[in-house]
Motif scaffolding. Sequence first.
Motif, PDB file in Angstrom:
ATOM      1  N   TYR A  46       7.227 102.393  21.098  1.00 18.47           N
ATOM      2  CA  TYR A  46       7.844 103.714  20.287  1.00 18.47           C
ATOM      3  C   TYR A  46       8.873 104.361  20.895  1.00 18.47           C
ATOM      4  O   TYR A  46       9.487 103.941  22.062  1.00 18.47           O
ATOM      5  CB  TYR A  46       6.611 104.976  20.266  1.00 18.47           C
ATOM      6  CG  TYR A  46       5.484 104.446  19.556  1.00 18.47           C
ATOM      7  CD1 TYR A  46       5.021 104.915  18.284  1.00 18.47           C
ATOM      8  CD2 TYR A  46       4.452 103.440  20.192  1.00 18.47           C
ATOM      9  CE1 TYR A  46       4.112 104.697  17.753  1.00 18.47           C
ATOM     10  CE2 TYR A  46       3.391 103.175  19.442  1.00 18.47           C
ATOM     11  CZ  TYR A  46       3.111 103.740  18.197  1.00 18.47           C
ATOM     12  OH  TYR A  46       1.954 103.557  17.345  1.00 18.47           O
ATOM     13  N   VAL A 218      -1.723 108.054  18.890  1.00 17.82           N
ATOM     14  CA  VAL A 218      -0.269 108.575  18.518  1.00 17.82           C
ATOM     15  C   VAL A 218      -0.371 109.832  18.059  1.00 17.82           C
ATOM     16  O   VAL A 218       0.669 110.683  18.609  1.00 17.82           O
ATOM     17  CB  VAL A 218       0.396 107.559  17.564  1.00 17.82           C
ATOM     18  CG1 VAL A 218       1.823 107.921  17.541  1.00 17.82           C
ATOM     19  CG2 VAL A 218       0.392 106.036  18.061  1.00 17.82           C
ATOM     20  N   THR A 245       8.023 107.362  17.280  1.00 17.13           N
ATOM     21  CA  THR A 245       8.146 106.526  16.009  1.00 17.13           C
ATOM     22  C   THR A 245       8.063 105.120  16.523  1.00 17.13           C
ATOM     23  O   THR A 245       8.620 104.654  17.291  1.00 17.13           O
ATOM     24  CB  THR A 245       9.543 106.837  15.481  1.00 17.13           C
ATOM     25  OG1 THR A 245       9.576 108.283  15.196  1.00 17.13           O
ATOM     26  CG2 THR A 245       9.598 105.998  13.984  1.00 17.13           C
ATOM     27  N   PRO A 246       7.164 104.336  15.584  1.00 18.42           N
ATOM     28  CA  PRO A 246       7.190 103.022  15.926  1.00 18.42           C
ATOM     29  C   PRO A 246       8.215 102.220  15.873  1.00 18.42           C
ATOM     30  O   PRO A 246       9.267 102.380  15.441  1.00 18.42           O
ATOM     31  CB  PRO A 246       6.442 102.415  14.688  1.00 18.42           C
ATOM     32  CG  PRO A 246       5.620 103.486  14.278  1.00 18.42           C
ATOM     33  CD  PRO A 246       6.513 104.939  14.340  1.00 18.42           C
TER      34      PRO A 246
END
Length: 783
Positions: A46, A218, A245-246
């Motif tokens: 991430y 997450v 965020t991925p």
Amino acid sequence: MTKRKGFALINLTGLTLGLASVMTLGLLLYKYYTTDDIQTNKSRMYYLKSFGADDKNGSAMTTFPLLDEIKKTCPEIEAGTHLQWGDVPWLKYGSKEVQEDTRYVEEDFFKVFSFPLAEGNPATAFKDKFSIVISQNVKQQLFGNKPALGKTILADDSIPVTVGGVLAAIPSNSSVKVEVLFLTDYLRAKDKASFEGMYNWYNVLAEGYLVLKKGANVQNLNKKINEIAQKFYVSDRKGLRVSATPFGELKKEGNTNVKAIVAGSIAASVFILLIITFNLLNLNAASMLSRTKEVAVRQIIGSEKRHIIFQFCVENGMIIFGSLITAFLLFIYFLLPQVNSLLGENLGMMVLSLKSDYVIVASFIFIALIIIAIGVYPVLHIVTAKTTDAIKGNIGKTGDRGAVRKLLLTAQFTLAIILICSAIILNKQIGYMKVMPLGFEKDNVTIVNLDLAFKDIKSATAKFEVILNSLKNNPYVEAVSAEHNIPTAYDQNYNEFGDVFSGKKIGMRQTSAGKGYVEVFKIPIVGGRNFDDQLEKTEGSKVILNETAVQAYGWKNAVGKQIKSSGGNQIYTVIGVMKDFHYDDMQTPIGPLIHFYNRPDNLESFNSLAIRINKKHIQEVISQLKNEFKNIPARRDFSYKFMDDMVDKQYIFIAGILKITNYVALLTIAIACMGMLGLITLSAKRRVKEIGVRKVLGASVANITALISKDFIKIILAAILIASPIAWYIMKKWLQDFAYQVEIKWWMFALAGIVTLVIALLTVSFQAVKAALANPVKSLRSE
């Protein structure tokens, strides 16, 4: 194939062009969807992203201390590192020097990123703050083919650092590309006061990356991250929301066209595959008509259906695999270099490796086998028909079969018209952006690069002052200004500024400028005054805003207003308002902009020297500058650009998309016309006796041509009606990414339809006239 050379050549050409295009688009999509596959922890990686109150896109930046605090307090984290911008030191080994993109990281870097090392061990690469990891490119420049591990090099001529590792080659489709890696401890040790003043809880300028433990939640992590931000962020930053965020989303950052390119590539690939398949079906159906009796006779004398089908599979296979080989050569030696030259700078250079990209190669072969299977369909229709019908040539006269072929042809032309409409609208949009007023004058402005890495900055500053004075006294120089930022190349540097009186805060892009800035670019001052070098001592607290900033504050008269930056105590007085101008490209709306005063001789803070020169004497002044800069020792050579070229360069990427769209549009219309040629040939052969009778009864060539052509004209008109609303919807969605859009008008669709109609009519007329001119005696003398 030798008996039907025309059909074989049309099939071969259409399939070659179509498959080569699909290979190119397919490789682009494959590289996009396998981006960062080098990272073994990709699914758990991430990056930290900040969002303002009304900010949907966000920024891949946070405050620097946030990552360390997350690592300390969040048990979900397995490893984390910054990938931080900072100083870019020159590296020296013996007589060789190099300066490349430099990032600052933590010891966890190789626990987060799975970049393999050609030399060294990831566990020991960063042994201490004076360790350095370099790329193959840097190693080659400094050490050639000799080992680099353990060698000592000098950073900025004074600090010895040890090579702890050499990175293996990084794939072109990696979102993160690195050349030189230092520890952030090195940056801190080099200038502790500057480091702590910059990398604090206020400045949002840090890139942070994380690897989460398996099974980590997450949503819970993001909740904890924002609790940390609220606890430590200074008051002016508490409005920011931070999100993990991925990592897979990183490839979309900073390029608004990526989504459109990917969607367009998928659509174009499907379009082309459908068109070449429909085309093969139509041409095979046309050629089958003349072979019905051959098949029937073979069946009568004992041939089995499977033998006949096998023969046609072999014939199709020869054409398709011949096309596949030719297409591969066209793809490798022509299309791939073309696409790389158009899009490579923005999307990365595409390279096909047969070893690592075997999936995409296997896909090409699989597609060829599918096309072979589909192409055999017409012969299945023949071998399953009654032998008595086949021997009389009665195959394929039913309306249903003709309707299917017409439907396929309509689909082909619909796809072609959609692409032609897209090309017309895209062309109009680019033309609109190029002629739209910029708000500044770009002609006759030369930009000299001042980022030359001067070896003695004090001596260089003194000599630069002499050059500046020389330019100001030159009769051919209309204006001159040394600047940090110039239009088309503004830093992404933002801050909040509050009205001292009302307290209203707005975010503004910030930079510095001297007196000559508005003079060189002829940016109108619409209120107040410009900076004044004669008042240098008092200009430091003065600022100039653009019209958008004034409107954001809601001021009627900005001159004399006072503002204060968030995170600072300095109060600035607005002395002037400049007319809005496009400091970015036309895809970006003009935002609030603030200019601080910059001393004209502050060489260390300049990147560029902007000069407005009389157009008849440009080369004369450049030659003078080249000679004068030779006397200032620097690591880089003197270089310059023209402002109009820099503006045009902003649209190279979109112009590249246009070229690809034009190519695909022409390709689809060409292949569709090949299919139409096959279909009209089939129609003419079916109606050979009818045409002969009509000619005997007095029909003219024009009458017969019109008779054969009218059904195909109906197909084109139907395709235009279907394609126009689809093209309108697609382009309307795409144009939403542009701040300034061209209006989509009816004539654009009419033009696409007329172009298609004209090309199709030429194709139809050629074969129709040929059939109409045939000798009716030969047409009627059969059986």
